[in-house]
Design a protein around this motif. Structure first.
Motif, PDB file in Angstrom:
ATOM      1  N   MET A 102       0.835  -1.200   0.000  1.00 51.06           N
ATOM      2  CA  MET A 102       0.000   0.000   0.000  1.00 51.06           C
ATOM      3  C   MET A 102       0.877   1.260   0.000  1.00 51.06           C
ATOM      4  O   MET A 102       1.912   1.303   0.638  1.00 51.06           O
ATOM      5  N   GLU A 103       0.434   2.275  -0.753  1.00 54.82           N
ATOM      6  CA  GLU A 103       1.225   3.504  -0.866  1.00 54.82           C
ATOM      7  C   GLU A 103       1.294   4.224   0.481  1.00 54.82           C
ATOM      8  O   GLU A 103       0.317   4.233   1.234  1.00 54.82           O
ATOM      9  N   LYS A 104       2.441   4.813   0.746  1.00 49.04           N
ATOM     10  CA  LYS A 104       2.651   5.497   2.025  1.00 49.04           C
ATOM     11  C   LYS A 104       1.751   6.746   2.117  1.00 49.04           C
ATOM     12  O   LYS A 104       1.571   7.474   1.145  1.00 49.04           O
ATOM     13  N   GLY A 105       1.195   6.974   3.312  1.00 48.67           N
ATOM     14  CA  GLY A 105       0.325   8.136   3.503  1.00 48.67           C
ATOM     15  C   GLY A 105       1.133   9.427   3.618  1.00 48.67           C
ATOM     16  O   GLY A 105       2.342   9.413   3.856  1.00 48.67           O
ATOM     17  N   THR A 106       0.433  10.553   3.443  1.00 49.72           N
ATOM     18  CA  THR A 106       1.113  11.857   3.494  1.00 49.72           C
ATOM     19  C   THR A 106       1.030  12.461   4.892  1.00 49.72           C
ATOM     20  O   THR A 106       1.621  13.518   5.141  1.00 49.72           O
ATOM     21  N   GLY A 107       0.234  11.815   5.748  1.00 55.56           N
ATOM     22  CA  GLY A 107       0.034  12.398   7.077  1.00 55.56           C
ATOM     23  C   GLY A 107      -1.237  13.225   7.148  1.00 55.56           C
ATOM     24  O   GLY A 107      -1.735  13.519   8.219  1.00 55.56           O
ATOM     25  N   THR A 108      -1.791  13.586   5.961  1.00 55.64           N
ATOM     26  CA  THR A 108      -3.061  14.338   5.943  1.00 55.64           C
ATOM     27  C   THR A 108      -4.216  13.338   5.902  1.00 55.64           C
ATOM     28  O   THR A 108      -4.255  12.493   5.008  1.00 55.64           O
ATOM     29  N   THR A 109      -5.131  13.445   6.839  1.00 57.41           N
ATOM     30  CA  THR A 109      -6.258  12.510   6.830  1.00 57.41           C
ATOM     31  C   THR A 109      -7.386  13.064   5.960  1.00 57.41           C
ATOM     32  O   THR A 109      -7.429  14.269   5.654  1.00 57.41           O
ATOM     33  N   ALA A 110      -8.326  12.150   5.622  1.00 48.82           N
ATOM     34  CA  ALA A 110      -9.479  12.559   4.809  1.00 48.82           C
ATOM     35  C   ALA A 110     -10.274  13.638   5.538  1.00 48.82           C
ATOM     36  O   ALA A 110     -10.727  14.611   4.913  1.00 48.82           O
ATOM     37  N   GLY A 111     -10.426  13.488   6.843  1.00 52.93           N
ATOM     38  CA  GLY A 111     -11.167  14.481   7.633  1.00 52.93           C
ATOM     39  C   GLY A 111     -10.499  15.846   7.580  1.00 52.93           C
ATOM     40  O   GLY A 111     -11.156  16.873   7.367  1.00 52.93           O
ATOM     41  N   GLU A 112      -9.174  15.858   7.720  1.00 51.86           N
ATOM     42  CA  GLU A 112      -8.449  17.140   7.664  1.00 51.86           C
ATOM     43  C   GLU A 112      -8.553  17.755   6.264  1.00 51.86           C
ATOM     44  O   GLU A 112      -8.753  18.960   6.122  1.00 51.86           O
ATOM     45  N   ALA A 113      -8.424  16.886   5.247  1.00 49.29           N
ATOM     46  CA  ALA A 113      -8.485  17.379   3.861  1.00 49.29           C
ATOM     47  C   ALA A 113      -9.863  17.993   3.601  1.00 49.29           C
ATOM     48  O   ALA A 113      -9.973  19.066   2.993  1.00 49.29           O
ATOM     49  N   LEU A 114     -10.910  17.332   4.104  1.00 46.25           N
ATOM     50  CA  LEU A 114     -12.271  17.841   3.887  1.00 46.25           C
ATOM     51  C   LEU A 114     -12.421  19.230   4.515  1.00 46.25           C
ATOM     52  O   LEU A 114     -12.932  20.158   3.881  1.00 46.25           O
ATOM     53  N   ARG A 115     -11.938  19.366   5.734  1.00 44.04           N
ATOM     54  CA  ARG A 115     -12.054  20.675   6.412  1.00 44.04           C
ATOM     55  C   ARG A 115     -11.261  21.747   5.677  1.00 44.04           C
ATOM     56  O   ARG A 115     -11.735  22.860   5.470  1.00 44.04           O
ATOM     57  N   SER A 116     -10.060  21.365   5.229  1.00 42.99           N
ATOM     58  CA  SER A 116      -9.231  22.386   4.581  1.00 42.99           C
ATOM     59  C   SER A 116      -9.814  22.777   3.212  1.00 42.99           C
ATOM     60  O   SER A 116      -9.808  23.952   2.838  1.00 42.99           O
ATOM     61  N   VAL A 117     -10.367  21.801   2.470  1.00 42.95           N
ATOM     62  CA  VAL A 117     -10.979  22.149   1.163  1.00 42.95           C
ATOM     63  C   VAL A 117     -12.184  23.054   1.399  1.00 42.95           C
ATOM     64  O   VAL A 117     -12.373  24.067   0.705  1.00 42.95           O
ATOM     65  N   PHE A 118     -12.991  22.719   2.413  1.00 46.79           N
ATOM     66  CA  PHE A 118     -14.158  23.553   2.718  1.00 46.79           C
ATOM     67  C   PHE A 118     -13.723  24.992   3.004  1.00 46.79           C
ATOM     68  O   PHE A 118     -14.294  25.948   2.481  1.00 46.79           O
ATOM     69  N   THR A 119     -12.674  25.140   3.831  1.00 45.10           N
ATOM     70  CA  THR A 119     -12.210  26.485   4.200  1.00 45.10           C
ATOM     71  C   THR A 119     -11.743  27.251   2.958  1.00 45.10           C
ATOM     72  O   THR A 119     -12.079  28.420   2.760  1.00 45.10           O
ATOM     73  N   GLU A 120     -11.004  26.557   2.089  1.00 46.47           N
ATOM     74  CA  GLU A 120     -10.499  27.244   0.886  1.00 46.47           C
ATOM     75  C   GLU A 120     -11.633  27.656  -0.048  1.00 46.47           C
ATOM     76  O   GLU A 120     -11.655  28.760  -0.567  1.00 46.47           O
ATOM     77  N   LEU A 121     -12.594  26.721  -0.226  1.00 52.02           N
ATOM     78  CA  LEU A 121     -13.695  27.028  -1.160  1.00 52.02           C
ATOM     79  C   LEU A 121     -14.558  28.154  -0.604  1.00 52.02           C
ATOM     80  O   LEU A 121     -14.936  29.075  -1.326  1.00 52.02           O
ATOM     81  N   SER A 122     -14.906  28.061   0.689  1.00 48.46           N
ATOM     82  CA  SER A 122     -15.786  29.114   1.219  1.00 48.46           C
ATOM     83  C   SER A 122     -15.052  30.454   1.215  1.00 48.46           C
ATOM     84  O   SER A 122     -15.656  31.486   0.925  1.00 48.46           O
ATOM     85  N   GLY A 123     -13.744  30.443   1.466  1.00 54.26           N
ATOM     86  CA  GLY A 123     -12.964  31.691   1.419  1.00 54.26           C
ATOM     87  C   GLY A 123     -12.988  32.310   0.030  1.00 54.26           C
ATOM     88  O   GLY A 123     -12.907  33.519  -0.121  1.00 54.26           O
ATOM     89  N   ALA A 124     -13.102  31.459  -1.005  1.00 53.80           N
ATOM     90  CA  ALA A 124     -13.112  31.969  -2.389  1.00 53.80           C
ATOM     91  C   ALA A 124     -14.534  32.302  -2.851  1.00 53.80           C
ATOM     92  O   ALA A 124     -14.744  32.650  -4.006  1.00 53.80           O
ATOM     93  N   GLY A 125     -15.515  32.152  -1.948  1.00 56.20           N
ATOM     94  CA  GLY A 125     -16.895  32.513  -2.286  1.00 56.20           C
ATOM     95  C   GLY A 125     -17.609  31.466  -3.119  1.00 56.20           C
ATOM     96  O   GLY A 125     -18.621  31.765  -3.763  1.00 56.20           O
ATOM     97  N   VAL A 126     -17.115  30.238  -3.130  1.00 60.81           N
ATOM     98  CA  VAL A 126     -17.784  29.178  -3.909  1.00 60.81           C
ATOM     99  C   VAL A 126     -19.112  28.834  -3.212  1.00 60.81           C
ATOM    100  O   VAL A 126     -19.117  28.548  -2.014  1.00 60.81           O
ATOM    101  N   PRO A 127     -20.231  28.905  -3.949  1.00 60.74           N
ATOM    102  CA  PRO A 127     -21.513  28.597  -3.318  1.00 60.74           C
ATOM    103  C   PRO A 127     -21.561  27.129  -2.858  1.00 60.74           C
ATOM    104  O   PRO A 127     -20.946  26.267  -3.486  1.00 60.74           O
ATOM    105  N   GLU A 128     -22.301  26.879  -1.787  1.00 62.05           N
ATOM    106  CA  GLU A 128     -22.473  25.531  -1.237  1.00 62.05           C
ATOM    107  C   GLU A 128     -21.132  24.814  -1.072  1.00 62.05           C
ATOM    108  O   GLU A 128     -20.936  23.675  -1.523  1.00 62.05           O
ATOM    109  N   ALA A 129     -20.215  25.531  -0.392  1.00 58.82           N
ATOM    110  CA  ALA A 129     -18.831  25.059  -0.268  1.00 58.82           C
ATOM    111  C   ALA A 129     -18.739  23.697   0.436  1.00 58.82           C
ATOM    112  O   ALA A 129     -17.894  22.874   0.093  1.00 58.82           O
TER     113      ALA A 129
END
Ligand SMILES: C[S@@+](CC[C@H](N)C(=O)[O-])C[C@H]1O[C@@H](n2cnc3c(N)ncnc32)[C@H](O)[C@@H]1O
Length: 293
Positions: free
Chosen positions: A1-28
């Motif tokens: 199995m490929e080695k993980g990056t240390g970023t979990t799916a939960g963390e990635a979800l939160r960070s994508v949400f923050t970036e999208l909402s910061g950029a004004g994307v509707p229904e982020a």
């Protein structure tokens, strides 16, 4: 199995949400989930059940690229190359309009009209774009024959592929041309229904639309001239010539256009049983008009 990056799916979800909402994307929030589902090849509930799963380096790289595009307000349908319409997964590219939920109603009405007809049913789908209306109608009206046209060769390529994917390519024929100019005169007086979602946005209004629409969707699929009615007028004036007596024109229109569109159908003298049908948001959306016998 490929080695993980240390970023979990939960963390990635939160960070994508923050970036999208910061950029004004509707229904982020929904968009962030959708993006993660794609990148991880996961179902929505798996994002939460497996929130501690680490992203691989490739997944993280892919995610960064998608988020970069989405923050620039490119629609996710273009990023992933797919859109859903009446349960069909359709291919979309920048050459076509992304199918809208309100357009599904046009197919609903076509299916109702078809239910009252006998024998082989022939339909025209004018301004077919991705082929969403033509393909869904062929799928949902068994045995029907659909003549679909668009001015854009690139759009027709996408529509052809969608007809193939949906398994209806043998019953949808594609034509390139300017509105009814795409068809041979042999089709005149032969068609039971004409369906169309033409460009209908007033030219000056386009610059006020969301960046996803004005910066990414094809202008020629949106602009209906100064008052948005250029194509609608032409279709009303010419559709009756292709319909059998009693045949039906079903055409989508924009917010606030219903009175003008109904007036055009009435003053043409070619139609009867003229109705305006509201969409799921109670907006007057579809002209339904029968060709006079
Ligand atoms: C609003 S989009 C509708 C696409 C698709 N039917 C849908 O509902 O998503 C309008 C389409 O009209 C096409 N179009 C623009 N001008 C046209 C013309 N003069 N004749 C035929 N098609 C045209 C555009 O290429 C575009 O695909």
């Amino acid at each position: 199995m490929e080695k993980g990056t240390g970023t979990t799916a939960g963390e990635a979800l939160r960070s994508v949400f923050t970036e999208l909402s910061g950029a004004g994307v509707p229904e982020a929030r929904t968009e962030a989930e959708f993006i993660l589902m794609h990148v991880l090849g996961a179902k929505r509930h798996e994002l939460f059940l497996d929130a501690m799963r680490e992203l691989t380096a490739d997944e993280e790289k892919g995610l960064e690229e998608i988020v970069r595009r989405r923050i620039a307000r490119e629609p996710s349908q273009f990023i992933f190359g797919e859109a859903w319409f009446r349960g069909l997964e359709l291919k979309v590219t920048k050459d076509v309009l992304i199918p809208r939920p309100e357009t599904e109603l046009l197919v609903d009405e076509a299916v109702k009209v078809a239910g009252q007809l006998k024998g082989e049913i022939r339909l025209i789908d004018l301004c077919t774009g991705s082929g969403c209306i033509a393909v869904a109608a062929a799928k949902e009206i068994p045995g029907s024959l659909v003549y679909a046209a668009d001015i854009s060769a690139a759009a027709l390529e996408v529509a052809r592929e969608n007809a193939n994917r949906a398994g209806v390519a043998d019953r949808v024929k594609f034509f390139q041309g300017d509105l009814f100019g795409a068809f041979s005169s042999e089709l005149r007086g032969q068609v039971n229904m004409i369906l169309s979602n033409p460009p209908y946005i007033a030219a000056a209004k386009i610059k006020t639309l969301e960046p996803e629409v004005k910066d990414f969707e094809p202008l020629w699929a949106l602009s209906g001239g100064p008052d948005g009615l250029d194509f609608i007028k032409k279709i009303i004036n010419e559709a009756w010539g292709f319909l059998v007596p009693g045949g039906v024109l079903l055409m989508e229109m924009g917010y606030g256009q219903a009175n003008a569109v109904k007036g055009l159908a009435e003053s043409s003298g070619a139609y009867e049983n003229i109705e305006i049908i509201k969409d799921y948001w109670k907006i007057e959306r579809i002209l339904k008009a029968g060709r006079k016998a």
